[in-house]
Design a protein around this motif. Structure first.
Motif, PDB file in Angstrom:
ATOM      1  N   THR A 109       0.831  -1.207   0.000  1.00  0.00           N
ATOM      2  CA  THR A 109       0.000   0.000   0.000  1.00  0.00           C
ATOM      3  C   THR A 109       0.869   1.262   0.000  1.00  0.00           C
ATOM      4  OG1 THR A 109      -0.189  -0.178   2.410  1.00  0.00           O
ATOM      5  CG2 THR A 109      -1.991  -1.099   1.096  1.00  0.00           C
ATOM      6  N   ASP A 110       2.026   1.194   0.608  1.00  0.00           N
ATOM      7  CA  ASP A 110       2.935   2.358   0.581  1.00  0.00           C
ATOM      8  C   ASP A 110       3.369   2.678  -0.846  1.00  0.00           C
ATOM      9  OD1 ASP A 110       2.800   2.654   3.334  1.00  0.00           O
ATOM     10  OD2 ASP A 110       4.611   1.470   3.691  1.00  0.00           O
ATOM     11  N   ASP A 111       3.669   1.643  -1.619  1.00  0.00           N
ATOM     12  CA  ASP A 111       4.067   1.858  -3.015  1.00  0.00           C
ATOM     13  C   ASP A 111       2.914   2.443  -3.832  1.00  0.00           C
ATOM     14  OD1 ASP A 111       6.555   0.873  -2.384  1.00  0.00           O
ATOM     15  OD2 ASP A 111       6.215  -1.109  -3.285  1.00  0.00           O
ATOM     16  N   ILE A 112       1.694   2.001  -3.551  1.00  0.00           N
ATOM     17  CA  ILE A 112       0.525   2.519  -4.278  1.00  0.00           C
ATOM     18  C   ILE A 112       0.329   3.996  -3.957  1.00  0.00           C
ATOM     19  CG2 ILE A 112      -1.979   2.328  -4.558  1.00  0.00           C
ATOM     20  CD1 ILE A 112      -1.621  -0.719  -3.990  1.00  0.00           C
ATOM     21  N   VAL A 113       0.423   4.349  -2.673  1.00  0.00           N
ATOM     22  CA  VAL A 113       0.287   5.754  -2.270  1.00  0.00           C
ATOM     23  C   VAL A 113       1.394   6.591  -2.905  1.00  0.00           C
ATOM     24  CG1 VAL A 113       0.436   7.347  -0.310  1.00  0.00           C
ATOM     25  CG2 VAL A 113      -0.936   5.271  -0.123  1.00  0.00           C
ATOM     26  N   ASP A 114       2.621   6.108  -2.871  1.00  0.00           N
ATOM     27  CA  ASP A 114       3.746   6.847  -3.470  1.00  0.00           C
ATOM     28  C   ASP A 114       3.547   7.052  -4.967  1.00  0.00           C
ATOM     29  OD1 ASP A 114       4.916   6.947  -0.977  1.00  0.00           O
ATOM     30  OD2 ASP A 114       6.341   5.307  -1.380  1.00  0.00           O
ATOM     31  N   ALA A 115       3.048   6.037  -5.660  1.00  0.00           N
ATOM     32  CA  ALA A 115       2.814   6.155  -7.102  1.00  0.00           C
ATOM     33  C   ALA A 115       1.734   7.190  -7.390  1.00  0.00           C
ATOM     34  CB  ALA A 115       2.420   4.796  -7.681  1.00  0.00           C
ATOM     35  N   LEU A 116       0.701   7.232  -6.567  1.00  0.00           N
ATOM     36  CA  LEU A 116      -0.363   8.225  -6.774  1.00  0.00           C
ATOM     37  C   LEU A 116       0.140   9.647  -6.520  1.00  0.00           C
ATOM     38  CD1 LEU A 116      -3.351   6.318  -5.145  1.00  0.00           C
ATOM     39  CD2 LEU A 116      -3.225   7.064  -7.518  1.00  0.00           C
ATOM     40  N   VAL A 117       0.843   9.833  -5.432  1.00  0.00           N
ATOM     41  CA  VAL A 117       1.312  11.177  -5.070  1.00  0.00           C
ATOM     42  C   VAL A 117       2.349  11.688  -6.060  1.00  0.00           C
ATOM     43  CG1 VAL A 117       2.485  12.493  -3.250  1.00  0.00           C
ATOM     44  CG2 VAL A 117       0.729  10.841  -2.653  1.00  0.00           C
ATOM     45  N   ALA A 118       3.058  10.795  -6.715  1.00  0.00           N
ATOM     46  CA  ALA A 118       4.065  11.208  -7.695  1.00  0.00           C
ATOM     47  C   ALA A 118       3.436  11.791  -8.961  1.00  0.00           C
ATOM     48  CB  ALA A 118       4.948  10.016  -8.058  1.00  0.00           C
ATOM     49  N   HIS A 119       2.168  11.540  -9.194  1.00  0.00           N
ATOM     50  CA  HIS A 119       1.492  12.055 -10.392  1.00  0.00           C
ATOM     51  C   HIS A 119       1.213  13.548 -10.229  1.00  0.00           C
ATOM     52  CE1 HIS A 119      -1.502  12.466 -13.583  1.00  0.00           C
ATOM     53  NE2 HIS A 119      -0.965  11.366 -14.092  1.00  0.00           N
ATOM     54  N   GLU A 120       1.385  14.310 -11.304  1.00  0.00           N
ATOM     55  CA  GLU A 120       1.255  15.766 -11.222  1.00  0.00           C
ATOM     56  C   GLU A 120      -0.172  16.251 -10.971  1.00  0.00           C
ATOM     57  OE1 GLU A 120       0.879  14.703 -15.585  1.00  0.00           O
ATOM     58  OE2 GLU A 120       2.426  14.295 -14.105  1.00  0.00           O
ATOM     59  N   LYS A 121      -1.172  15.446 -11.240  1.00  0.00           N
ATOM     60  CA  LYS A 121      -2.562  15.871 -11.030  1.00  0.00           C
ATOM     61  C   LYS A 121      -3.072  15.538  -9.633  1.00  0.00           C
ATOM     62  CE  LYS A 121      -3.742  15.472 -15.874  1.00  0.00           C
ATOM     63  NZ  LYS A 121      -4.587  14.862 -16.889  1.00  0.00           N
ATOM     64  N   ILE A 122      -2.298  14.798  -8.859  1.00  0.00           N
ATOM     65  CA  ILE A 122      -2.755  14.341  -7.537  1.00  0.00           C
ATOM     66  C   ILE A 122      -1.954  15.038  -6.451  1.00  0.00           C
ATOM     67  CG2 ILE A 122      -2.954  12.334  -6.022  1.00  0.00           C
ATOM     68  CD1 ILE A 122      -3.424  10.671  -8.584  1.00  0.00           C
ATOM     69  N   SER A 123      -2.674  15.689  -5.544  1.00  0.00           N
ATOM     70  CA  SER A 123      -2.055  16.412  -4.438  1.00  0.00           C
ATOM     71  C   SER A 123      -1.680  15.474  -3.304  1.00  0.00           C
ATOM     72  CB  SER A 123      -3.021  17.483  -3.926  1.00  0.00           C
ATOM     73  OG  SER A 123      -2.554  18.044  -2.741  1.00  0.00           O
ATOM     74  N   SER A 124      -2.619  14.600  -2.913  1.00  0.00           N
ATOM     75  CA  SER A 124      -2.332  13.669  -1.818  1.00  0.00           C
ATOM     76  C   SER A 124      -3.202  12.430  -1.953  1.00  0.00           C
ATOM     77  CB  SER A 124      -2.566  14.333  -0.455  1.00  0.00           C
ATOM     78  OG  SER A 124      -3.947  14.570  -0.273  1.00  0.00           O
ATOM     79  N   ALA A 125      -2.753  11.383  -1.286  1.00  0.00           N
ATOM     80  CA  ALA A 125      -3.501  10.132  -1.245  1.00  0.00           C
ATOM     81  C   ALA A 125      -3.240   9.500   0.114  1.00  0.00           C
ATOM     82  CB  ALA A 125      -3.047   9.199  -2.357  1.00  0.00           C
ATOM     83  N   GLU A 126      -4.302   9.005   0.720  1.00  0.00           N
ATOM     84  CA  GLU A 126      -4.136   8.326   1.994  1.00  0.00           C
ATOM     85  C   GLU A 126      -5.137   7.185   2.114  1.00  0.00           C
ATOM     86  OE1 GLU A 126      -6.573  10.456   5.471  1.00  0.00           O
ATOM     87  OE2 GLU A 126      -4.976  11.712   4.675  1.00  0.00           O
ATOM     88  N   ILE A 127      -4.709   6.160   2.826  1.00  0.00           N
ATOM     89  CA  ILE A 127      -5.562   4.997   3.031  1.00  0.00           C
ATOM     90  C   ILE A 127      -6.552   5.321   4.127  1.00  0.00           C
ATOM     91  CG2 ILE A 127      -5.577   2.594   3.797  1.00  0.00           C
ATOM     92  CD1 ILE A 127      -2.796   2.368   2.501  1.00  0.00           C
ATOM     93  N   THR A 128      -7.821   5.100   3.842  1.00  0.00           N
ATOM     94  CA  THR A 128      -8.870   5.375   4.822  1.00  0.00           C
ATOM     95  C   THR A 128      -9.435   4.096   5.434  1.00  0.00           C
ATOM     96  OG1 THR A 128     -10.520   5.481   3.058  1.00  0.00           O
ATOM     97  CG2 THR A 128      -9.529   7.556   3.761  1.00  0.00           C
ATOM     98  N   SER A 129      -9.254   2.970   4.738  1.00  0.00           N
ATOM     99  CA  SER A 129      -9.714   1.695   5.306  1.00  0.00           C
ATOM    100  C   SER A 129      -8.883   0.560   4.733  1.00  0.00           C
ATOM    101  CB  SER A 129     -11.194   1.462   5.018  1.00  0.00           C
ATOM    102  OG  SER A 129     -11.428   1.309   3.637  1.00  0.00           O
ATOM    103  N   PHE A 130      -8.740  -0.481   5.567  1.00  0.00           N
ATOM    104  CA  PHE A 130      -7.987  -1.665   5.152  1.00  0.00           C
ATOM    105  C   PHE A 130      -8.629  -2.851   5.851  1.00  0.00           C
ATOM    106  CE2 PHE A 130      -4.667  -4.806   5.198  1.00  0.00           C
ATOM    107  CZ  PHE A 130      -3.985  -4.612   4.004  1.00  0.00           C
ATOM    108  N   ASN A 131      -9.271  -3.729   5.081  1.00  0.00           N
ATOM    109  CA  ASN A 131      -9.982  -4.868   5.659  1.00  0.00           C
ATOM    110  C   ASN A 131      -9.574  -6.152   4.956  1.00  0.00           C
ATOM    111  OD1 ASN A 131     -11.695  -3.187   7.302  1.00  0.00           O
ATOM    112  ND2 ASN A 131     -12.726  -2.634   5.407  1.00  0.00           N
ATOM    113  N   LYS A 132      -9.374  -7.201   5.733  1.00  0.00           N
ATOM    114  CA  LYS A 132      -9.079  -8.522   5.151  1.00  0.00           C
ATOM    115  C   LYS A 132     -10.331  -9.013   4.442  1.00  0.00           C
ATOM    116  CE  LYS A 132      -4.901  -9.027   6.605  1.00  0.00           C
ATOM    117  NZ  LYS A 132      -3.807  -9.071   5.677  1.00  0.00           N
ATOM    118  N   ALA A 133     -10.107  -9.541   3.232  1.00  0.00           N
ATOM    119  CA  ALA A 133     -11.241 -10.037   2.445  1.00  0.00           C
ATOM    120  C   ALA A 133     -11.518 -11.479   2.773  1.00  0.00           C
ATOM    121  CB  ALA A 133     -10.946  -9.893   0.966  1.00  0.00           C
TER     122      ALA A 133
END
Length: 133
Positions: A109-133
């Motif tokens: 999930t850290d890599d996913i957040v980092d990839a999103l924040v690295a995009h020029e159109k995205i200011s921030s990204a944060e995980i709001t929920s994490f549940n085992k499926a």
């Protein structure tokens, strides 16, 4: 008719040993079936992740939705995007709520957040929920 003195209760009984052998064989076969069934089970763990994505100022939310979905779908371990919702945020801005399913062993999930924040159109990204499926 045989006399009672001919009967030896401690003598080995060939029928008894045959019965024990069959019982052990059945137990072994039953254990093999259980082992095969357990080996066939898929032990892959999955989780559902909810993420809040905020756009850079003056960027239309539709562009952020498309960019975020492309980035998340391209990340290793992401199985599928299961939901998206645009919600009002502050001062007329909107935020994206993105829900997706990941394979725990392959996704970070850290890599996913980092990839999103690295995009020029995205200011921030944060995980709001994490549940085992």
């Amino acid at each position: 008719m045989s006399s009672e003195s001919d009967f030896d209760c401690f003598a080995s009984d060939s029928q008894g040993s045959e019965w024990e052998r069959q019982l052990e064989e059945r137990a072994r076969l039953a254990q093999e079936k259980i082992d095969e069934k357990n080996a066939a089970k898929d032990t892959t763990a999955f989780s559902n992740v909810g993420m809040q994505v905020l756009p850079e100022a003056e960027i239309p939310i539709e562009e952020v939705v498309e960019a975020a979905k492309e980035i998340v779908a391209a990340c290793p371990g992401v199985v599928e995007i299961t939901g998206e919702q645009v919600q009002p945020f502050v001062f007329g801005l909107k935020k994206l709520i993105l829900v997706f399913k990941i394979q725990d062993e392959e996704a970070s999930t850290d890599d996913i957040v980092d990839a999103l924040v690295a995009h020029e159109k995205i200011s921030s990204a944060e995980i709001t929920s994490f549940n085992k499926a």
